[in-house]
Scaffold this motif. Structure first.
Motif, PDB file in Angstrom:
ATOM      1  N   GLU A 133      -1.507   4.310   7.011  1.00  0.00           N
ATOM      2  CA  GLU A 133      -0.590   3.747   5.725  1.00  0.00           C
ATOM      3  C   GLU A 133      -0.056   4.817   4.931  1.00  0.00           C
ATOM      4  N   ASP A 149      -4.182   1.781   2.241  1.00  0.00           N
ATOM      5  CA  ASP A 149      -5.728   1.540   2.584  1.00  0.00           C
ATOM      6  C   ASP A 149      -6.347   2.339   3.537  1.00  0.00           C
ATOM      7  N   SER A 150      -5.379   3.347   4.356  1.00  0.00           N
ATOM      8  CA  SER A 150      -5.775   4.207   5.434  1.00  0.00           C
ATOM      9  C   SER A 150      -4.890   5.520   5.543  1.00  0.00           C
ATOM     10  N   PRO A 162       0.776  -1.160   0.185  1.00  0.00           N
ATOM     11  CA  PRO A 162       0.053  -0.076  -0.125  1.00  0.00           C
ATOM     12  C   PRO A 162       0.831   1.246   0.121  1.00  0.00           C
TER      13      PRO A 162
END
Length: 196
Positions: free
Chosen positions: A184, A180-181, A115
């Protein structure tokens, strides 16, 4: 479309200069990050990336070229066209692919991006058969092919056209797997792992 070339000058480097495309976009790779060079050859991109502080892993099927590439990082001898992928489940902050095309491993290359990871890909494209080798369709990207491969990534840069020194048709892309967030994204920007 004629694509810009960068200077081919080197400072006493024992290898060919790294691709201008790789040099242009390598600043997107988080500092000190793990980078995978697919079909690394003698290590010209491994050398460039290692000189920028990255931990580089190269994969190639030729033990002769890996002997050179091993000076710049970890190397794995593997025939990725006829055997298993040598790094199953391993992800990298960046994956570099130049002058190499084996369509069946596109999904593996994308799965190898962590990611926030960056794909820097450049290889020969349709039209190259008019100026030299490779000339067979299976070794030439079709118009828009890398865009289709990277449809689930954020495309940062894309070019498809002709270079004149040496004469060749290329297609190249830089794309990022979205984190993803927010955490991250922050980790990717710092190039290291946070702990809870």
């Amino acid at each position: 479309m004629t694509l810009p070339n960068a200077s081919h000058a080197t400072e006493h480097a024992p290898l060919h200069s790294p691709s201008a495309w790789v040099k242009r976009w390598s600043h997107l790779i988080a500092p000190g990050a793990d980078v995978l060079d697919v079909a690394c050859g003698s290590g010209r991109h491994m050398q460039w990336l290692a000189s920028r502080g990255h931990q580089v892993t190269g994969v190639d099927r030729s033990p002769e070229v890996l002997a050179s590439a091993g000076r710049f990082g970890a190397v794995l001898e593997a025939d990725i066209e006829n055997g298993p992928w040598p790094l199953p489940g391993r992800q990298f902050a960046a994956v570099v692919v130049t002058n190499y095309l084996w369509r069946p491993i596109f999904p593996v290359i994308l799965d190898s991006l962590a990611p926030g990871g960056v794909l820097i890909h450049e290889t020969f494209a349709s039209g190259n058969e008019t100026v030299g080798r490779p000339a067979r369709a299976e070794f030439l990207l079709q118009p828009g092919e890398l865009l289709q491969v990277c449809k689930d990534l954020r495309v940062i840069a894309y070019e498809d056209g002709f270079l004149d020194d040496p004469e060749r048709f290329v297609q190249r892309i830089v794309a990022r797997r979205e984190p993803d967030s927010a955490a991250e994204l922050f980790r990717a920007s710092l190039g290291h792992t946070l702990t809870s």
